[in-house]
Design a protein around this motif. Structure first.
Motif, mmCIF file in Angstrom:
data_model
loop_
_atom_site.group_PDB
_atom_site.id
_atom_site.type_symbol
_atom_site.label_atom_id
_atom_site.label_comp_id
_atom_site.label_asym_id
_atom_site.label_seq_id
_atom_site.Cartn_x
_atom_site.Cartn_y
_atom_site.Cartn_z
ATOM 1 N N MET A 32 0.820 -1.204 0.000
ATOM 2 C CA MET A 32 0.000 0.000 0.000
ATOM 3 C C MET A 32 0.861 1.263 0.000
ATOM 4 S SD MET A 32 -3.024 -0.999 -0.327
ATOM 5 C CE MET A 32 -3.785 0.602 -0.140
ATOM 6 N N LYS A 34 3.820 1.569 -1.428
ATOM 7 C CA LYS A 34 4.309 1.729 -2.795
ATOM 8 C C LYS A 34 3.217 2.255 -3.717
ATOM 9 C CE LYS A 34 7.935 -1.791 -2.593
ATOM 10 N NZ LYS A 34 8.432 -3.074 -3.156
ATOM 11 N N LYS A 35 1.995 1.724 -3.544
ATOM 12 C CA LYS A 35 0.890 2.197 -4.374
ATOM 13 C C LYS A 35 0.590 3.661 -4.091
ATOM 14 C CE LYS A 35 -1.535 -2.135 -5.295
ATOM 15 N NZ LYS A 35 -1.421 -1.986 -6.755
ATOM 16 N N TRP A 36 0.660 4.074 -2.810
ATOM 17 C CA TRP A 36 0.413 5.468 -2.462
ATOM 18 C C TRP A 36 1.472 6.388 -3.057
ATOM 19 C CZ3 TRP A 36 -2.940 8.881 -1.286
ATOM 20 C CH2 TRP A 36 -2.570 10.083 -0.685
ATOM 21 N N LYS A 38 3.189 5.744 -5.790
ATOM 22 C CA LYS A 38 2.933 5.778 -7.231
ATOM 23 C C LYS A 38 1.758 6.699 -7.549
ATOM 24 C CE LYS A 38 2.180 2.796 -11.247
ATOM 25 N NZ LYS A 38 1.102 3.629 -11.796
ATOM 26 N N PHE A 39 0.716 6.649 -6.686
ATOM 27 C CA PHE A 39 -0.427 7.536 -6.906
ATOM 28 C C PHE A 39 -0.013 8.996 -6.789
ATOM 29 C CE2 PHE A 39 -3.743 10.120 -4.908
ATOM 30 C CZ PHE A 39 -4.709 10.090 -5.904
#
Length: 636
Positions: A32, A34-36, A38-39
């Motif tokens: 999560m 890493k996804k944040w 990237k977002f």
């Protein structure tokens, strides 16, 4: 303490070190995170993509340097300002009058005169902004002086007045605010220590995956090296100080001679054209009828090129040379404009006024008196020579197109500014197509069969003219500020002009121009552009302010007809729409005895804040020098 740190480490990474649910939760948290990240990165890219023309400007900057890109950044900023001005005039003036005001044909001011109906829809008439275009919401004279209109009881004269004053106030505020923000961004100067090392080892972005983006980044790094090399060469350049001073004095003398010759030529041509007008323009050809416009356009085209040749004698840094070029062309345009107006003044024997609206007003003052007298005779003729005082007979119905009307000098001023804006736009586009595109096509395809190398000799590919384009943009904006009070459509025309200019000039730069021989780094702030824009704004607001305060409006057109001064709409609103005590408070607040001390206090406060800001800036520079000396001593 070591065992305590080990325990904290185990507690922090217990999920990764252990098994079961803890490890799964830790893996989920890492995923999560890493996804944040990237977002956030994608959202920043999205915000950059939402900035109008950002990618086009970045591409131009990568190939032509920051100096050329600074013009397009300035153009985009001007586009935003004009969008706000367009929103004010369109939403609070033009749309309410079109939806809630009296329709076309209901009043003489909203109707084309009978003598002009036959040609009112001709293309030549509409292109000249006469006919139906003149009697529409595009110009001042169409608006009615009715205090409220429509079921909303919209106060049109008050709205027209406040929008005119508000556009001037907003323009001053946004220009000064931008200059202050740019001054803060300048900080304490650039740190050029180890400049080439930083560019060599830290310039590349290893996250680039698009080939086109990689090419642009490569071009950008190459251009930045060229800019840095020029800066380093200028800092180490040794010159003969006596020869340099002589050449600079000679260059300034030649520039002054050019300015004086240009002014004299315009004065001579204006006097000559007035002689033609007295004898009848129908007896002369096309050149005599358009001699003034053509001479001013030719001077604006060839004098900047002459200034560019003169500037080669001075051997300034390219950035300083650009400012000198801008200043000389600015003086040329301003001197030509004022010479043109002074020549008109001399001919019509005006001694007090010096701007276009004042000239047209004085020319038509006597005409208004004659028209008023003729209207009285015309009204009497409707009743067979007598106008009964207590007649009960129904009023005679007369078509508005047949009613005589007086000269509307405000509409005439607005028409002149609209024509100047449109002609300037057409001249700019034709110059790009002929001076850049056709020249590039000729050099590209005839180079193989010509006697010499066209690309490196004459005519070669053209360079982007930064000074000419910047000053053209500034003077065009000055016309918008000066004329929008008389023609509410001007901000809309300018928005369209800037929008198309951005695309056309971006295309012309990338396809038809070549980078300058000496690519230099532009200043991080555009305050030199802003200073000229502020000066033009000040000169442009003088006619509107003088019109509002001193000149009586036309008696039968516009929202202020029937009043002795335009600003009386404020006192009328205070009298009818506010309590009596509010009018007294406003009267006390507008007393010169209170306003003058307040202005004096503001001036003293600005002086104090400016002195404080300079002292802080000097302290920051001293601290920065100390930090650099400490760093260098540690490195040694």
């Amino acid at each position: 303490s070591f065992s305590r740190e080990a325990q904290l480490f185990v507690e922090k990474f217990e999920g990764a070190l252990g098994k079961g649910k803890g490890k799964k939760f830790y893996a989920y948290k890492v995923m999560m995170t890493k996804k944040w990240m990237k977002f956030q990165r994608d959202f920043e890219n999205f915000k950059t993509a939402c900035i109008p023309w950002e990618m086009k400007i970045k591409e131009i900057e990568s190939h032509f340097g920051s100096s050329v890109a600074s013009y397009f950044i300035f153009l985009r900023w001007m586009y935003g300002i004009n969008m706000i001005l367009f929103g004010l005039t369109f939403g609070l003036v033009m749309v309410p009058e079109a939806l809630m005001g009296k329709p076309y044909g209901s009043l003489p001011r909203k109707t084309v005169p009978r003598a002009e109906e036959a040609s009112a829809m001709n293309f030549a008439t509409l292109w000249d902004f006469s006919g139906f275009a003149q009697y529409s919401v595009l110009f001042y004279g169409y608006y009615n002086n009715q205090r409220t209109i429509g079921w909303l009881k919209f106060r049109m004269p008050l709205s027209y007045f406040l929008v005119g004053v508000g556009t001037i106030g907003y323009s001053f505020m946004i220009v000064i605010r931008t200059m202050a923000r740019n001054a803060n961004e300048e900080g304490g100067g650039d740190d050029t220590s180890f400049n080439f090392s930083w560019k060599m080892f830290t310039s590349w972005d290893y996250l680039i995956g698009n080939p086109e983006t990689a090419d642009n980044k490569f071009a950008s790094i190459t251009t930045s090296f060229k800019e840095a090399i020029v800066e380093e060469q200028e800092s180490r350049k040794e010159e003969n100080i006596h020869l340099t001073r002589f050449l600079r004095v000679l260059a300034n003398f030649l520039a002054l001679c050019t300015l004086a010759g240009s002014g004299y030529l315009i004065f001579f041509v204006v006097r000559r054209s007035q002689k033609f007008a007295l004898e009848g323009l129908e007896n002369y050809g096309w050149w005599e009828r358009n001699e003034v416009n053509m001479v001013m356009s030719l001077l604006g085209m060839f004098c900047p090129t002459l200034f560019d040749v003169i500037s080669s004698l001075e051997n300034y840094h390219p950035r300083i040379a650009l400012r000198w070029q801008l200043g000389r062309i600015f003086a040329l345009f301003l001197g030509n404009l004022y010479t043109f107006i002074i020549a008109l003044m001399d001919e019509i024997n005006l001694k007090a006024s010096y701007l276009l609206p004042f000239i047209i007003f004085n020319m038509h003052l006597e005409e208004e008196k004659i028209v008023k007298y003729n209207m009285t005779i015309w009204e009497a003729s409707l009743y067979n020579g007598t106008i009964p005082e207590n007649s009960t007979a129904p009023p005679i119905q007369v078509d508005p197109a047949d009613v005589p009307r007086g000269p509307c000098w405000e509409t005439m001023v607005g028409q002149e500014f609209v024509r100047l804006t449109v002609s300037d736009t057409m001249t700019t586009y034709i110059t790009i197509l002929i001076g850049d595109f056709l020249r590039a096509v000729f050099v590209r395809f005839f180079n193989y069969c010509w006697c010499w190398d066209l690309e490196y000799g004459f005519p070669s590919y053209s360079e982007f003219d930064i000074s000419g384009n910047v000053l053209g943009l500034i003077f065009n904006q000055g016309m918008i500020w000066m004329g929008s009070f008389y023609a509410p459509c001007l901000p809309a025309i300018n928005v369209f002009r800037l929008h198309t200019s951005m695309y056309l000039q971006c295309w012309a730069v990338m396809c038809c121009n070549v980078p300058q021989e000496r690519v230099f780094k532009a200043s991080r702030s555009n305050n030199f552009y802003m200073a000229m824009l502020l000066f033009i704004l000040f000169l442009s607001t003088l006619p509107a302010v003088y019109t509002i305060v001193s000149i009586p409006p036309s008696f039968d057109c516009g929202p202020f007809s029937g009043k002795t001064r335009m600003f009386e709409v404020i006192s009328e609103t205070l009298e009818h729409d506010f309590p009596s005590w509010f009018g007294k408070v406003f009267g006390y607040a507008s007393n010169p005895g209170l306003i003058l001390p307040f202005i004096l206090l503001m001036v003293l406060s600005i002086y104090y804040l400016n002195a404080t800001s300079k002292s802080y800036k000097e302290a920051n520079l001293e601290l920065k020098k100390k930090l650099q000396s400490v760093r260098n001593s540690k490195l040694l």
